[in-house]
Scaffold this motif. Structure first.
Motif, PDB file in Angstrom:
ATOM      1  N   GLY A 113     -48.997  41.463 -19.728  1.00  0.00           N
ATOM      2  CA  GLY A 113     -47.817  41.619 -20.567  1.00  0.00           C
ATOM      3  C   GLY A 113     -47.596  40.393 -21.428  1.00  0.00           C
ATOM      4  O   GLY A 113     -48.398  39.455 -21.431  1.00  0.00           O
ATOM      5  N   ASP A 143     -51.334  43.019 -24.014  1.00  0.00           N
ATOM      6  CA  ASP A 143     -50.112  42.907 -24.812  1.00  0.00           C
ATOM      7  C   ASP A 143     -50.448  42.362 -26.198  1.00  0.00           C
ATOM      8  O   ASP A 143     -51.338  41.507 -26.337  1.00  0.00           O
ATOM      9  CB  ASP A 143     -49.123  41.969 -24.124  1.00  0.00           C
ATOM     10  CG  ASP A 143     -47.754  42.025 -24.766  1.00  0.00           C
ATOM     11  OD1 ASP A 143     -46.968  42.916 -24.403  1.00  0.00           O
ATOM     12  OD2 ASP A 143     -47.480  41.189 -25.658  1.00  0.00           O
ATOM     13  N   HIS A 202     -41.705  46.649 -19.418  1.00  0.00           N
ATOM     14  CA  HIS A 202     -41.265  45.820 -20.536  1.00  0.00           C
ATOM     15  C   HIS A 202     -39.789  45.978 -20.902  1.00  0.00           C
ATOM     16  O   HIS A 202     -39.128  44.981 -21.194  1.00  0.00           O
ATOM     17  CB  HIS A 202     -42.141  46.085 -21.767  1.00  0.00           C
ATOM     18  CG  HIS A 202     -41.863  45.169 -22.928  1.00  0.00           C
ATOM     19  ND1 HIS A 202     -42.004  43.798 -22.836  1.00  0.00           N
ATOM     20  CD2 HIS A 202     -41.431  45.421 -24.200  1.00  0.00           C
ATOM     21  CE1 HIS A 202     -41.689  43.246 -23.998  1.00  0.00           C
ATOM     22  NE2 HIS A 202     -41.337  44.210 -24.841  1.00  0.00           N
TER      23      HIS A 202
END
Length: 333
Positions: A175, A216, A269
């Protein structure tokens, strides 16, 4: 008045965040900052209610203001307690058209947004790991933000994380926070844990399940741990006529999946905004806020998160969650 409130809040946070980043090795300062941020974000809601009520009971204005401030204080306190709690276990069954019959009954543990770092107690992670292992999942996936921006003493989490066990392994996609601190926190944490990283690549598991991980977008600008979202690369070499389990921190990747693919995407997220008014803003801005979404035969499941953002460890309405997903073919009764 509201404009003054927002200006004051922005100024306070500019000063507070600078101090917190400099002194992030002191967890109590991070908690106090989180409480202040939460209070300043929550307090406009009771104050607006007070303003409306004072039109009816003007003589009670001082009392109404006091009640509004007290309510904001209590909601912030409860939000901190809820936000720092060990995640609940939520069971979900997905019935998916075209899902292989031989993979029906597959159970996976779905985690995201743990934000491990200064403010997360090791005991919290130990209890979270124990909760996952008690479910005996076939597969464990973590879809990004395993680490947070405040990543001091990150190695202390490694023993607990190493105890995550599943027959098909423990897999993580990266992420935005994996790229903080030039990626050092993430690398230091996952080294020697047995956790396998899917960075724009795929794997076919022992049971025949096709699984891919998308990086990401923030990785595009990372000099030491290059990445960036590349759906084409992540799916390359897989059979498009057979289902794919796709791990992507950001839900928006769902819109980039080729139409003819059958994909079950797991994402995080958003944190579901954690608490009002952020939850309202998040869900207004995001096409995929939390829950299950469908596009043709493909499915997207967005979790509110296993943990919270380290600067704001508060939750109202939602809970920290470990989601146990049972995958079945839609035709199975």
């Amino acid at each position: 008045v509201f404009f003054i409130h927002l200006t004051l809040q922005a100024f306070i946070q500019f000063i507070a965040l600078g101090m917190i980043n400099a002194l992030s090795f002191i967890p109590i300062l991070v908690y106090l900052n989180g409480f202040l941020m939460g209070f300043l974000l929550i307090v406009p809601i009771p104050l607006v209610a007070e303003l409306l009520l004072s039109l009816i009971w003007n003589q009670k204005k001082k009392l109404l203001v006091s009640i509004a401030l007290l309510l904001s204080f209590l909601l912030t306190g409860w939000g901190m307690v809820n936000g720092l709690a060990v995640p609940e276990v939520k069971q979900i069954e997905l019935r998916i058209p075209g899902w292989p019959e031989e993979l029906s009954g597959l159970r996976l543990a779905f985690l995201a947004d743990l934000h491990l770092g200064t403010v997360v107690p090791v005991a919290w992670l130990e209890e979270t790991v124990a909760s996952v292992n008690r479910e005996n999942p076939d597969l464990i996936v973590i879809v990004g933000d395993l680490v947070g921006g405040l990543g001091t003493r990150i190695e202390r989490y490694r023993p607990a994380l190493s105890r995550l066990k599943a027959p098909l392994g423990v897999w993580v996609s990266r992420g935005n926070h994996e790229f903080d601190n030039r990626g050092r926190n993430f690398r230091n944490l996952v080294n020697n844990t047995g956790i396998q990283v899917l960075e724009n690549r795929n794997v076919v598991l022992a049971n025949g399940l096709q699984m891919a991980g998308v990086d990401d977008p923030r990785g595009k600008n990372s000099p030491d741990m290059p990445g960036g979202a590349d759906v084409v690369k992540a799916l390359a070499g897989l059979n498009p006529s057979r289902a794919v389990l796709l791990l992507s921190h950001r839900p928006g990747v769902f819109d980039k999946i080729p139409q003819h693919w059958l994909v079950v995407q797991l994402s995080g997220h958003t944190h579901a905004g954690q608490f009002p008014p952020l939850s309202w803003i998040t869900c207004l801005r995001s096409t995929y806020c939390q829950g299950l979404y469908e596009h043709g035969n493909s499915r997207l499941l967005v979790t509110p998160g296993t943990g919270t953002w380290e600067y704001l460890p508060l939750r109202l309405i939602t809970r920290n969650q470990i989601i146990i997903v049972k995958m079945n073919a839609e035709s199975e009764q």
